[in-house]
Scaffold this active site. Structure first.
Site, PDB file in Angstrom:
ATOM      1  N   HIS A   1       0.815  -1.214   0.000  1.00 42.33           N
ATOM      2  CA  HIS A   1       0.000   0.000   0.000  1.00 42.33           C
ATOM      3  C   HIS A   1       0.852   1.270   0.000  1.00 42.33           C
ATOM      4  O   HIS A   1       1.593   1.518   0.942  1.00 42.33           O
ATOM      5  CB  HIS A   1      -0.887  -0.021   1.253  1.00 42.33           C
ATOM      6  CG  HIS A   1      -1.850   1.109   1.348  1.00 42.33           C
ATOM      7  ND1 HIS A   1      -1.852   1.981   2.400  1.00 42.33           N
ATOM      8  CD2 HIS A   1      -2.846   1.505   0.516  1.00 42.33           C
ATOM      9  CE1 HIS A   1      -2.821   2.866   2.226  1.00 42.33           C
ATOM     10  NE2 HIS A   1      -3.439   2.602   1.104  1.00 42.33           N
TER      11      HIS A   1
ATOM     12  N   GLU B   1       1.047  -0.726  -4.744  1.00 42.35           N
ATOM     13  CA  GLU B   1      -0.122   0.154  -4.919  1.00 42.35           C
ATOM     14  C   GLU B   1       0.339   1.595  -4.841  1.00 42.35           C
ATOM     15  O   GLU B   1       1.052   1.980  -3.898  1.00 42.35           O
ATOM     16  CB  GLU B   1      -1.166  -0.118  -3.827  1.00 42.35           C
ATOM     17  CG  GLU B   1      -2.511   0.522  -4.099  1.00 42.35           C
ATOM     18  CD  GLU B   1      -2.829   1.820  -3.354  1.00 42.35           C
ATOM     19  OE1 GLU B   1      -3.932   2.337  -3.522  1.00 42.35           O
ATOM     20  OE2 GLU B   1      -1.963   2.344  -2.621  1.00 42.35           O
TER      21      GLU B   1
ATOM     22  N   ASP C   1      -1.097   5.828  -5.855  1.00 46.69           N
ATOM     23  CA  ASP C   1      -2.258   6.660  -6.209  1.00 46.69           C
ATOM     24  C   ASP C   1      -1.854   7.647  -7.295  1.00 46.69           C
ATOM     25  O   ASP C   1      -0.735   8.168  -7.288  1.00 46.69           O
ATOM     26  CB  ASP C   1      -2.722   7.445  -4.981  1.00 46.69           C
ATOM     27  CG  ASP C   1      -3.018   6.529  -3.807  1.00 46.69           C
ATOM     28  OD1 ASP C   1      -4.085   5.915  -3.799  1.00 46.69           O
ATOM     29  OD2 ASP C   1      -2.152   6.422  -2.900  1.00 46.69           O
TER      30      ASP C   1
ATOM     31  N   HIS D   1      -1.182  10.732  -3.063  1.00 45.64           N
ATOM     32  CA  HIS D   1      -2.442  10.284  -2.458  1.00 45.64           C
ATOM     33  C   HIS D   1      -3.402  11.426  -2.162  1.00 45.64           C
ATOM     34  O   HIS D   1      -4.577  11.397  -2.540  1.00 45.64           O
ATOM     35  CB  HIS D   1      -2.158   9.513  -1.160  1.00 45.64           C
ATOM     36  CG  HIS D   1      -3.407   9.077  -0.461  1.00 45.64           C
ATOM     37  ND1 HIS D   1      -4.085   9.870   0.448  1.00 45.64           N
ATOM     38  CD2 HIS D   1      -4.146   7.936  -0.572  1.00 45.64           C
ATOM     39  CE1 HIS D   1      -5.165   9.242   0.868  1.00 45.64           C
ATOM     40  NE2 HIS D   1      -5.224   8.063   0.275  1.00 45.64           N
TER      41      HIS D   1
ATOM     42  N   GLU E   1      -4.214   3.246  -8.318  1.00 41.86           N
ATOM     43  CA  GLU E   1      -5.517   3.796  -7.914  1.00 41.86           C
ATOM     44  C   GLU E   1      -5.708   5.173  -8.532  1.00 41.86           C
ATOM     45  O   GLU E   1      -4.926   6.092  -8.293  1.00 41.86           O
ATOM     46  CB  GLU E   1      -5.643   3.908  -6.390  1.00 41.86           C
ATOM     47  CG  GLU E   1      -7.027   4.467  -6.057  1.00 41.86           C
ATOM     48  CD  GLU E   1      -7.314   4.668  -4.574  1.00 41.86           C
ATOM     49  OE1 GLU E   1      -6.536   4.194  -3.719  1.00 41.86           O
ATOM     50  OE2 GLU E   1      -8.334   5.325  -4.282  1.00 41.86           O
TER      51      GLU E   1
HETATM   52  O1  G3P Z   1      -5.756   0.209  -1.927  1.00 38.83           O
HETATM   53  C1  G3P Z   1      -6.725   0.597  -1.044  1.00 38.83           C
HETATM   54  C2  G3P Z   1      -6.494   1.925  -0.477  1.00 38.83           C
HETATM   55  O2  G3P Z   1      -5.402   2.515  -1.090  1.00 38.83           O
HETATM   56  C3  G3P Z   1      -7.650   2.839  -0.500  1.00 38.83           C
HETATM   57  O3  G3P Z   1      -7.472   3.864   0.407  1.00 38.83           O
HETATM   58  O4  G3P Z   1      -7.025   6.171   1.013  1.00 38.83           O
HETATM   59  O5  G3P Z   1      -5.212   4.552   1.130  1.00 38.83           O
HETATM   60  O6  G3P Z   1      -6.035   5.288  -1.060  1.00 38.83           O
HETATM   61  P1  G3P Z   1      -6.378   4.998   0.349  1.00 38.83           P
HETATM   62 CA    CA Z   2      -4.752   4.114  -2.598  1.00 41.43          CA
END
Ligand code: G3P
Ligand code: CA
Length: 261
Positions: free
Chosen positions: A20, A47, A49, A62, A122
């Site tokens: 993450h 992962e 963003d 993020h 994401e």
């Molecule tokens: O991958 C799930 C997660 O990333 C969603 O929440 O806020 O950490 O982007 P967030």
């Molecule tokens: Ca995320």
């Protein structure tokens, strides 16, 4: 890897690790350092963003503003890519990471190409279709279609990706469960590879796991850092865990399955 590849976990095999924001417990999130730490921890999937700058450049970030994770201030959408490139995205985490940068998605993909790993991307926050077009173009120009999995809380973002690059696997993020997750997952305009609920949401109705599996849809849960929950989720049959602690989950996987074997 493609939309048609199954992300279902075979019984008796390890939980898939999705790191993450990279290995964000060890290094500043969404930076090259956290991606490298994830890679070296044994996570096959990172992962990150993606948001878009004022001048339309997709960057790995993020929050809606740069305030928390850089030495700058303001919404990312009010800054140009050149301004964002000047920011220090490491010092807030620890002095050792001073000089880490907010990367463009293009630079991030280049890093993956040369250093290895796959990307769970994401599409974060609000995006116009044109911005999603640009994100998909970056993936295509870098010829990384086979190593990127796209997720979003916004079904419309996923519909656009499906239209633009039908080969990319898609995951729908959820804070709370839909009344009928299978119906959403198999809808022709989405055809999800994975349904990705929060751990809290999944605990309200773990019965969705076999239902989704019967429809060929994987279940990946976020964001779980507690070994007791890893154990419960593994037993419940989830396919993967999105975690801030990929090194610890890799160790837990090794121990859990060594004992089982
Ligand atoms: O991958 C799930 C997660 O990333 C969603 O929440 O806020 O950490 O982007 P967030
Ligand atoms: Ca995320």
């Amino acid at each position: 890897m493609s939309r048609t590849e199954s992300f279902l976990r075979a019984p008796g095999t390890q939980l898939r690790i999705w790191a993450h924001r990279g290995n964000s417990s060890a290094a500043p999130e969404n930076t090259a350092a956290s991606d490298e730490a994830a890679r070296r921890a044994g996570a096959e999937w990172i992962e990150n963003d993606v948001r878009t700058t004022k001048d339309g450049v997709p960057v790995v970030m993020h929050d809606e503003t740069v305030d928390r994770t850089t030495d700058g201030t303001g919404p990312i959408q009010s800054l140009t890519a050149a301004e964002v490139a000047e920011l220090d995205a490491g010092s807030w985490f620890a002095p050792a990471f001073a000089g880490q940068r907010v990367r463009t998605l293009g630079a991030q993909l280049d890093g993956l190409k040369t250093r290895g790993g796959n990307l769970l991307l994401e599409i974060k926050g609000e995006h116009a279709r044109s911005s999603v077009v640009r994100i998909v173009q970056e993936i295509q120009v870098h010829r990384m279609n086979g190593r990127v999995f796209v997720q979003s809380f916004e079904p419309q973002h996923l519909r656009w990706v499906r239209e633009l690059a039908p080969e990319l696997p898609l995951g729908l993020l959820r804070f709370a469960l839909d009344p009928d997750p299978v119906a959403i997952a198999i809808a022709k305009d989405l055809e999800l590879t994975s349904y990705n609920p929060s751990d809290a949401a999944l605990q309200t109705r773990p019965g969705i796991i076999p239902e989704l599996h019967a429809a060929g849809v994987a279940v990946n849960v976020w964001t779980v850092d507690d070994p007791n929950r890893w154990d419960a989720l593994e037993r419940a049959g989830v396919d993967g865990v999105i975690t801030n602690c990929p090194a610890e989950l890799a160790g837990w996987n090794a121990g859990r399955f060594a004992l089982a074997g």
